[in-house]
Design an enzyme around this catalytic site. Sequence first.
Site, short mmCIF file in Angstrom:
data_model
loop_
_atom_site.label_atom_id
_atom_site.label_comp_id
_atom_site.label_asym_id
_atom_site.label_seq_id
_atom_site.Cartn_x
_atom_site.Cartn_y
_atom_site.Cartn_z
N HIS A 150 -1.80 -18.78 -12.20
CA HIS A 150 -1.58 -20.07 -11.55
C HIS A 150 -0.93 -19.88 -10.19
O HIS A 150 0.13 -19.24 -10.08
CB HIS A 150 -0.70 -20.95 -12.43
CG HIS A 150 -0.53 -22.34 -11.93
ND1 HIS A 150 0.65 -22.83 -11.45
CD2 HIS A 150 -1.42 -23.36 -11.80
CE1 HIS A 150 0.50 -24.09 -11.06
NE2 HIS A 150 -0.75 -24.43 -11.27
N HIS A 175 -4.63 -30.42 -6.19
CA HIS A 175 -5.41 -30.40 -7.43
C HIS A 175 -6.63 -31.30 -7.35
O HIS A 175 -7.55 -31.16 -8.16
CB HIS A 175 -4.54 -30.82 -8.60
CG HIS A 175 -3.48 -29.82 -8.94
ND1 HIS A 175 -2.14 -30.02 -8.71
CD2 HIS A 175 -3.57 -28.58 -9.48
CE1 HIS A 175 -1.45 -28.98 -9.11
NE2 HIS A 175 -2.29 -28.09 -9.57
N ARG A 249 19.09 -42.36 -14.47
CA ARG A 249 20.33 -42.67 -15.18
C ARG A 249 20.34 -44.15 -15.50
O ARG A 249 20.57 -45.00 -14.63
CB ARG A 249 21.55 -42.30 -14.31
CG ARG A 249 22.90 -42.64 -14.96
CD ARG A 249 23.11 -41.84 -16.24
NE ARG A 249 24.44 -42.04 -16.82
CZ ARG A 249 24.65 -42.67 -17.97
NH1 ARG A 249 23.64 -43.23 -18.62
NH2 ARG A 249 25.86 -42.75 -18.47
N CYS A 296 24.71 -38.12 -10.01
CA CYS A 296 25.48 -38.70 -11.10
C CYS A 296 26.83 -37.99 -11.19
O CYS A 296 26.93 -36.79 -10.95
CB CYS A 296 24.72 -38.53 -12.41
SG CYS A 296 25.58 -39.17 -13.86
N TYR A 432 33.85 -43.22 -15.48
CA TYR A 432 33.70 -42.61 -14.16
C TYR A 432 35.03 -42.49 -13.42
O TYR A 432 35.19 -42.92 -12.28
CB TYR A 432 32.68 -43.40 -13.33
CG TYR A 432 31.30 -43.40 -13.96
CD1 TYR A 432 30.61 -42.21 -14.16
CD2 TYR A 432 30.70 -44.58 -14.38
CE1 TYR A 432 29.37 -42.20 -14.76
CE2 TYR A 432 29.44 -44.58 -14.97
CZ TYR A 432 28.79 -43.39 -15.17
OH TYR A 432 27.56 -43.36 -15.76
#
Length: 577
Positions: A150, A175, A249, A296, A432
């Site tokens: 490949h 492709h 998220r 995140c 957080y």
Amino acid sequence: MLAPPLRQQSLGAGRVSQPPCGRRTRTRTRSVTMLLHRAVIPHLRQACRLKSAPSRLYIRACSTDDSLQPQCPSLAFSGDNSSTGGWKVMGTLLGLGAVLAYHDHRCRATQESPHVYTREEVRSHSSPETRIWVTLGCEVFDVTEFVDLHPGGPSKLMLAAGGPLEPFWALYAVHNQPHVREMLAQYKIGELSPEDKVTSTLKTSDPYIDDPVRHPALKVNSQRPFNAEPPPELLTENYITPNPIFFTRNHLPVPNLDPETYRLHVVGPPGGQSLCLSLDDLYKFPKHEITVTLQCAGNRRSEMTQFKEVRGLEWNIGAISTARWAGARLCDVLAKAGHQLCETEAHVCFEGLDSDPTGTAYGASIPLARAMDPEAEVLLAYEMNGQPLPRDHGFPVRVVVPGVVGARHVKWLGKVSVEPEESYSHWQRRDYKGFSPSVDWDTVDFDSAPSIQELPVQSAITEPKDGETVQSGEVTIKGYAWSGGGRAVVRVDVSLDGGLTWHVAELDGEEQRPRKAWAWRLWQLQAPVPAGRKELNIVCKAIDDSYNVQPDTVAPIWNLRGVLSNAWHRVHVHVAP
């Protein structure tokens, strides 16, 4: 009876595309088979002409259409003894003709009645031991022998092992070329069962039943709500992360909003006028575009878990991605509603249109000073990489706060208001936040710590992967680096011996503006492998323009939520003998 000739074969990129007949044969066998099919069998009766004179035997082999061939080759045998040799050649050709006729019959039978496989059967073939199958449309292919060939490397093709090719082909336009499909046709082994060609449309009371379809390359950390990251080998393939593999998220089910009826409510100041904005209304504000990296707070949490258990999703290094965002500046919209900077502390609170079964919506906030600053470039974004926001990323409108943790980039935005205190949302007040390593769940006081806004300097290695074997001589190392608050990455140091000696990596990507470096820098290093080394302990660390640098270990920054994980990233690889 001799078999009729096979249909005209199509050529592409120097290869011959054959009709599927079980698993593909070796190239040499295929070439000989095709030559004999074309040159011998179609006209074997016509090809053999015996002259009355015993001195010569002529055997001719021509194509069906003589105009396609510049010259029909001929074989001449002289003398009486050569006549016997000629008959031996004739016998050999007749024998080959019989074999190829049988081969042709088998191929035609396969074409008429292809093997049928279920998706479950295809999924079970996802490794070299079980063989590697993929699907394209309703066709099934065994690509085991092609994996090492490949062009993008074996690891890229292995991402689709046991599943569909379409999501991966969509990422790379190369492709969509005829020769690629012709090449793939050589590996066809059958077709999907009709029952597996149609996706079930059954509906249930499941709140997640209407979630969008996701790219199969994403490494899923939780299905409900959906949270996933791209694999490292795809993460830094491009400076701009393609939308389908941008890390996702979600905290709640994804709402399915109608853009025609969507409205954004912007609460005005006392004595002012609130706004109710449609998408068309937002389009009337000056359009602003910026390239921003989102990360995140839990990115690389899995490394903290290895040191000591934490609570949270097991993110690897992929909870970070970069896109080109476009929309209206938040400062313009707030000004339209009559808001302006004030001397007392204030916060802009955001509320999403995603909610739990009790009706509680996701919420977050940022300081008003950042929201009103044109240089901070906070957006109410409606485009991502030149397209409308995907559903997983906030369609039709989300907040984009450059340089700030992803938790404040509220998606599916429904309401904006200016308040004297930060959002009362659980995700603002009770999540957080970072704490000392000494704090546990029995002693934690969330009110004692500020909510995370800007993130610390960060970097990670995306190639090679941990545990991989690299070749001796020279190794290529790739990764990303980013710092919060608009601080530019000025250097990435890479070590091959665990931090004893260092090399400076080359930085790629867009040049960064002072105090407005909202996006990451990709980096790479080509370094010689020390002679005789059987393994490498590769380490990276980034430095930003405030000369902040990553800590060398997780231990001093560990916290019970596993956030702000930015220690030196380490990858251990083996060196081939």
